[in-house]
Design a protein around this motif. Structure first.
Motif, mmCIF file in Angstrom:
data_model
loop_
_atom_site.group_PDB
_atom_site.id
_atom_site.type_symbol
_atom_site.label_atom_id
_atom_site.label_comp_id
_atom_site.label_asym_id
_atom_site.label_seq_id
_atom_site.Cartn_x
_atom_site.Cartn_y
_atom_site.Cartn_z
ATOM 1 N N LEU A 31 0.828 -1.202 0.000
ATOM 2 C CA LEU A 31 0.000 0.000 0.000
ATOM 3 C C LEU A 31 0.861 1.251 0.000
ATOM 4 O O LEU A 31 1.955 1.273 0.562
ATOM 5 C CB LEU A 31 -0.934 -0.007 1.212
ATOM 6 C CG LEU A 31 -1.852 -1.230 1.318
ATOM 7 C CD1 LEU A 31 -2.692 -1.142 2.568
ATOM 8 C CD2 LEU A 31 -2.710 -1.388 0.081
ATOM 9 N N VAL A 32 0.350 2.297 -0.606
ATOM 10 C CA VAL A 32 1.089 3.544 -0.792
ATOM 11 C C VAL A 32 1.430 4.221 0.535
ATOM 12 O O VAL A 32 0.638 4.226 1.470
ATOM 13 C CB VAL A 32 0.300 4.519 -1.699
ATOM 14 C CG1 VAL A 32 -1.011 4.938 -1.067
ATOM 15 C CG2 VAL A 32 1.146 5.726 -2.057
ATOM 16 N N THR A 33 2.637 4.762 0.580
ATOM 17 C CA THR A 33 3.069 5.622 1.676
ATOM 18 C C THR A 33 3.785 6.817 1.057
ATOM 19 O O THR A 33 4.375 6.708 -0.017
ATOM 20 C CB THR A 33 4.023 4.916 2.655
ATOM 21 O OG1 THR A 33 5.197 4.512 1.963
ATOM 22 C CG2 THR A 33 3.370 3.712 3.297
ATOM 23 N N VAL A 34 3.730 7.953 1.736
ATOM 24 C CA VAL A 34 4.450 9.141 1.290
ATOM 25 C C VAL A 34 5.773 9.158 2.043
ATOM 26 O O VAL A 34 5.793 9.075 3.273
ATOM 27 C CB VAL A 34 3.651 10.429 1.575
ATOM 28 C CG1 VAL A 34 4.435 11.653 1.136
ATOM 29 C CG2 VAL A 34 2.310 10.384 0.866
ATOM 30 N N LEU A 35 6.883 9.250 1.308
ATOM 31 C CA LEU A 35 8.194 9.233 1.951
ATOM 32 C C LEU A 35 8.436 10.495 2.754
ATOM 33 O O LEU A 35 8.690 10.444 3.936
ATOM 34 C CB LEU A 35 9.292 9.038 0.907
ATOM 35 C CG LEU A 35 9.278 7.684 0.216
ATOM 36 C CD1 LEU A 35 10.341 7.635 -0.867
ATOM 37 C CD2 LEU A 35 9.505 6.572 1.231
ATOM 38 N N ASP A 36 8.397 11.651 2.128
ATOM 39 C CA ASP A 36 8.602 12.924 2.817
ATOM 40 C C ASP A 36 7.973 14.028 1.978
ATOM 41 O O ASP A 36 8.608 14.542 1.057
ATOM 42 C CB ASP A 36 10.084 13.196 3.036
ATOM 43 C CG ASP A 36 10.340 14.455 3.850
ATOM 44 O OD1 ASP A 36 9.367 15.111 4.287
ATOM 45 O OD2 ASP A 36 11.508 14.784 4.055
ATOM 46 N N PRO A 37 6.741 14.387 2.274
ATOM 47 C CA PRO A 37 6.055 15.382 1.449
ATOM 48 C C PRO A 37 6.733 16.746 1.465
ATOM 49 O O PRO A 37 6.523 17.551 0.577
ATOM 50 C CB PRO A 37 4.652 15.460 2.059
ATOM 51 C CG PRO A 37 4.795 14.899 3.420
ATOM 52 C CD PRO A 37 5.936 13.920 3.381
ATOM 53 N N ALA A 38 7.599 16.996 2.445
ATOM 54 C CA ALA A 38 8.286 18.277 2.521
ATOM 55 C C ALA A 38 9.635 18.253 1.811
ATOM 56 O O ALA A 38 10.376 19.220 1.842
ATOM 57 C CB ALA A 38 8.487 18.664 3.984
#
Length: 63
Positions: A31-38
């Motif tokens: 499932l999708v995860t965001v690594l570091d949106p910043a």
């Protein structure tokens, strides 16, 4: 840019990871995860990943 993901909608297709590997990953269940949106990932890549997501699990909004 604000990126949100809904793992409950994710079907594990992996288009996000193929499109923007510096921004997205998949957990042990695929499932999708965001690594570091910043991290300053290109907004174009984030929007393309959201557009290619077959389940619509990714949302990208301007701050």
């Amino acid at each position: 840019m604000r990126i949100t993901v809904d793992p409950g909608r994710c079907v594990g297709a992996g288009q996000c990871v193929l499109t923007a590997p510096d921004l997205f990953d998949q957990d042990d269940d695929g499932l999708v995860t965001v690594l570091d949106p910043a991290a300053g990932a290109p907004a174009v890549a984030a929007r393309e990943a959201a557009a290619l997501c077959p389940s619509g699990a990714i949302s990208v909004a301007a701050d």
